[in-house]
Design a protein around this motif. Sequence first.
Motif, PDB file in Angstrom:
ATOM      1  N   LYS A 192       0.720  -1.084   0.002  1.00 15.35           N
ATOM      2  CA  LYS A 192      -0.185  -0.115  -0.048  1.00 15.35           C
ATOM      3  C   LYS A 192       0.744   1.253  -0.110  1.00 15.35           C
ATOM      4  O   LYS A 192       2.074   1.054   0.283  1.00 15.35           O
ATOM      5  N   GLY A 193       0.194   2.328  -0.748  1.00 15.03           N
ATOM      6  CA  GLY A 193       0.984   3.630  -0.533  1.00 15.03           C
ATOM      7  C   GLY A 193       0.160   4.672   0.218  1.00 15.03           C
ATOM      8  O   GLY A 193      -1.070   4.661   0.156  1.00 15.03           O
ATOM      9  N   ILE A 194       0.648   5.552   0.878  1.00 19.15           N
ATOM     10  CA  ILE A 194       0.060   6.459   1.801  1.00 19.15           C
ATOM     11  C   ILE A 194       0.629   7.932   1.104  1.00 19.15           C
ATOM     12  O   ILE A 194       1.639   8.108   1.127  1.00 19.15           O
ATOM     13  N   TYR A 195      -0.503   8.605   0.550  1.00 14.81           N
ATOM     14  CA  TYR A 195      -0.035   9.717  -0.152  1.00 14.81           C
ATOM     15  C   TYR A 195      -0.799  11.058   0.519  1.00 14.81           C
ATOM     16  O   TYR A 195      -2.093  10.809   1.279  1.00 14.81           O
ATOM     17  N   SER A 196      -0.512  12.316   0.556  1.00 21.02           N
ATOM     18  CA  SER A 196      -1.334  13.400   0.658  1.00 21.02           C
ATOM     19  C   SER A 196      -1.948  13.732  -0.563  1.00 21.02           C
ATOM     20  O   SER A 196      -1.128  13.870  -1.550  1.00 21.02           O
ATOM     21  N   ALA A 197      -3.171  14.114  -0.442  1.00 23.41           N
ATOM     22  CA  ALA A 197      -3.863  14.566  -1.506  1.00 23.41           C
ATOM     23  C   ALA A 197      -4.733  15.669  -1.477  1.00 23.41           C
ATOM     24  O   ALA A 197      -5.297  15.877  -0.534  1.00 23.41           O
ATOM     25  N   ILE A 198      -4.399  16.804  -2.552  1.00 26.04           N
ATOM     26  CA  ILE A 198      -5.036  18.152  -2.044  1.00 26.04           C
ATOM     27  C   ILE A 198      -5.442  18.387  -3.417  1.00 26.04           C
ATOM     28  O   ILE A 198      -4.952  18.601  -4.503  1.00 26.04           O
ATOM     29  N   VAL A 199      -6.821  18.794  -3.228  1.00 26.53           N
ATOM     30  CA  VAL A 199      -7.391  19.412  -4.669  1.00 26.53           C
ATOM     31  C   VAL A 199      -7.768  20.836  -4.507  1.00 26.53           C
ATOM     32  O   VAL A 199      -8.097  21.263  -3.533  1.00 26.53           O
ATOM     33  N   GLU A 200      -7.073  21.777  -5.355  1.00 29.06           N
ATOM     34  CA  GLU A 200      -7.280  23.170  -5.671  1.00 29.06           C
ATOM     35  C   GLU A 200      -7.932  23.556  -6.883  1.00 29.06           C
ATOM     36  O   GLU A 200      -7.175  23.243  -7.850  1.00 29.06           O
ATOM     37  N   GLY A 201      -9.091  23.763  -6.902  1.00 28.14           N
ATOM     38  CA  GLY A 201      -9.623  23.712  -8.234  1.00 28.14           C
ATOM     39  C   GLY A 201      -9.802  22.751  -9.454  1.00 28.14           C
ATOM     40  O   GLY A 201     -10.106  21.649  -8.906  1.00 28.14           O
ATOM     41  N   GLU A 202      -9.065  23.080 -10.263  1.00 36.47           N
ATOM     42  CA  GLU A 202      -8.644  21.989 -11.485  1.00 36.47           C
ATOM     43  C   GLU A 202      -7.364  21.166 -11.363  1.00 36.47           C
ATOM     44  O   GLU A 202      -7.077  20.808 -12.152  1.00 36.47           O
ATOM     45  N   THR A 203      -6.667  21.539 -10.159  1.00 41.35           N
ATOM     46  CA  THR A 203      -5.635  20.766  -9.845  1.00 41.35           C
ATOM     47  C   THR A 203      -5.693  19.968  -8.664  1.00 41.35           C
ATOM     48  O   THR A 203      -6.300  19.901  -7.506  1.00 41.35           O
ATOM     49  N   LEU A 204      -4.852  18.635  -8.796  1.00 45.16           N
ATOM     50  CA  LEU A 204      -4.771  17.569  -7.722  1.00 45.16           C
ATOM     51  C   LEU A 204      -3.316  17.469  -7.659  1.00 45.16           C
ATOM     52  O   LEU A 204      -2.604  16.923  -8.410  1.00 45.16           O
ATOM     53  N   MET A 205      -2.763  17.601  -6.389  1.00 46.34           N
ATOM     54  CA  MET A 205      -1.568  17.421  -6.005  1.00 46.34           C
ATOM     55  C   MET A 205      -1.425  16.176  -5.222  1.00 46.34           C
ATOM     56  O   MET A 205      -2.255  16.203  -3.914  1.00 46.34           O
ATOM     57  N   ILE A 206      -0.716  15.176  -5.385  1.00 42.20           N
ATOM     58  CA  ILE A 206      -0.021  14.036  -4.668  1.00 42.20           C
ATOM     59  C   ILE A 206       1.010  13.878  -4.235  1.00 42.20           C
ATOM     60  O   ILE A 206       1.948  13.852  -5.087  1.00 42.20           O
ATOM     61  N   GLU A 207       1.039  13.807  -3.030  1.00 50.17           N
ATOM     62  CA  GLU A 207       2.873  13.765  -2.569  1.00 50.17           C
ATOM     63  C   GLU A 207       2.978  12.414  -1.717  1.00 50.17           C
ATOM     64  O   GLU A 207       1.942  12.187  -0.596  1.00 50.17           O
TER      65      GLU A 207
END
Length: 127
Positions: free
Chosen positions: A91-106
């Motif tokens: 499994k992978g654990i990521y931080s996911a943030i949606v801002e408008g039309e952008t998804l950032m996964i870290e």
Amino acid sequence: MNSLRSIFVIALCFFASAAMAQSVVGDWKTEAPMQDGTIVEVKFTLSEDGTYSVDMGMDGIIEVKGKYEVNGNEMIIHDTEGPQACPPEAKGIYSAIVEGETLMIERVKDECEGRGNTDGVMHFSKM
């Protein structure tokens, strides 16, 4: 002064809940480097039922399918099938943030070496 502070707290709660209300569900695209150094477009589909698919090259061929869970800004993923899938138990654990039309996964932690970009940060645009 207390009423000004109360208004600020209410406004902060409103904006924080609005930001968290943005969903990761949908079709997202990005570009990613392959092992040979070429750059390919990638389509990342996150479905409402908690499943995902990855189409490397955006050619209609799904290379990876999996399942995900979201808890606040944390996303836990694990592949279930596909020619480029990691073992299901990895499994992978990521931080996911949606801002408008952008998804950032870290990447926070991932038991599957090679999943995600080399630096662990991926930026997607809504399709």
